[in-house]
Write a protein that holds these residues in place. Structure first.
Motif, short mmCIF file in Angstrom:
data_model
loop_
_atom_site.label_atom_id
_atom_site.label_comp_id
_atom_site.label_asym_id
_atom_site.label_seq_id
_atom_site.Cartn_x
_atom_site.Cartn_y
_atom_site.Cartn_z
N HIS A 125 -13.02 13.79 -26.77
CA HIS A 125 -12.58 14.11 -25.41
C HIS A 125 -11.56 15.24 -25.41
N LYS A 126 -10.67 15.25 -26.39
CA LYS A 126 -9.69 16.33 -26.46
C LYS A 126 -10.39 17.67 -26.66
N VAL A 127 -11.38 17.69 -27.55
CA VAL A 127 -12.11 18.94 -27.81
C VAL A 127 -12.86 19.40 -26.56
N GLU A 128 -13.47 18.47 -25.83
CA GLU A 128 -14.16 18.86 -24.59
C GLU A 128 -13.17 19.42 -23.57
N ILE A 183 -11.55 4.58 -31.99
CA ILE A 183 -10.86 5.09 -30.80
C ILE A 183 -10.43 6.53 -31.07
N GLU A 184 -9.95 6.79 -32.28
CA GLU A 184 -9.47 8.13 -32.62
C GLU A 184 -10.59 9.16 -32.49
N GLN A 185 -11.79 8.83 -32.98
CA GLN A 185 -12.92 9.77 -32.88
C GLN A 185 -13.29 10.00 -31.40
N PHE A 186 -13.29 8.94 -30.62
CA PHE A 186 -13.58 9.06 -29.20
C PHE A 186 -12.53 9.94 -28.53
N PRO A 242 -21.26 16.64 -21.03
CA PRO A 242 -20.67 15.81 -19.98
C PRO A 242 -19.83 14.69 -20.59
N ILE A 243 -18.67 14.38 -19.97
CA ILE A 243 -17.76 13.39 -20.54
C ILE A 243 -18.41 12.00 -20.63
N GLU A 244 -19.38 11.73 -19.79
CA GLU A 244 -20.04 10.42 -19.81
C GLU A 244 -20.86 10.22 -21.08
N GLU A 245 -21.28 11.33 -21.72
CA GLU A 245 -22.13 11.23 -22.90
C GLU A 245 -21.34 11.21 -24.20
N LEU A 246 -20.03 11.40 -24.15
CA LEU A 246 -19.22 11.45 -25.37
C LEU A 246 -19.02 10.06 -25.95
#
Length: 174
Positions: free
Chosen positions: A112-115, A105-108, A168-172
């Motif tokens: 997202h934070k970096v994006e 979860i942390e990596q995910f 794109p956020i869908e690909e993260l």
């Protein structure tokens, strides 16, 4: 809106249609369920009925909502926030996510934070200190270290480039 339209076409009455969640009033027959699944699939959507997959989607939705759409940083830890939102023990959620997704979860969350940080840098409305506060980092140094680990660039170098494409956020995390 597509989900609402498909439900109406099948004569199903819904209580809630929210990001990743639909609650309908009546029991749905297997025939209607299969039809709904096929119609949603044609629209590029997926009907999930596996409880584990549903929980993973809920976790992702909480993260995306918190990172990309919240106006203010949360006042409690992320693990507490996620546990409260989903009414589940964080350890259970973290283990399930890792098992199913092959990442933590942390990596995910960090991806997202970096994006989101990239987006905020490109918008050029906030400086790095303001971005660090908005994204709930303890310091600019912490933000910079995490940003560089993921992108290979410092936030200031990224800002200078500005042509580095965002994902794109869908690909993260997939």
């Amino acid at each position: 809106m597509m989900v609402k339209d498909e439900l109406k076409k099948l004569g199903l009455h819904f209580i809630i249609v929210d990001l990743g969640v639909v609650e309908i009033m009546e029991d749905i027959s297997e025939e209607k369920k299969a039809l709904l699944k096929a119609n949603l699939f044609e629209s590029g959507l997926e009907l999930m009925d596996d409880k584990r997959a549903i929980m993973i989607e809920k976790i992702k939705n909480v993260i995306i909502e918190m990172i990309h759409y919240a106006d203010e940083p949360i006042k409690i830890t992320f693990s507490e926030h996620l546990s409260e939102k989903l009414n589940q023990n964080y350890t259970y959620l973290a283990n399930l996510f890792s098992e199913v997704q092959g990442t933590t979860i942390e990596q995910f969350l960090i991806l997202h934070k970096v994006e989101r940080i990239k987006e905020l840098i490109i918008y050029d409305e906030l400086n790095i200190t303001e971005i660090a506060w908005k994204m709930n980092y303890s310091s600019v140094a912490h933000l910079s270290t995490q940003f560089k680990k993921v992108t290979g660039l410092s936030p200031s170098h990224f800002k200078a480039l500005k042509d580095k494409r965002r994902s794109p956020i869908e690909e993260l995390g997939n």
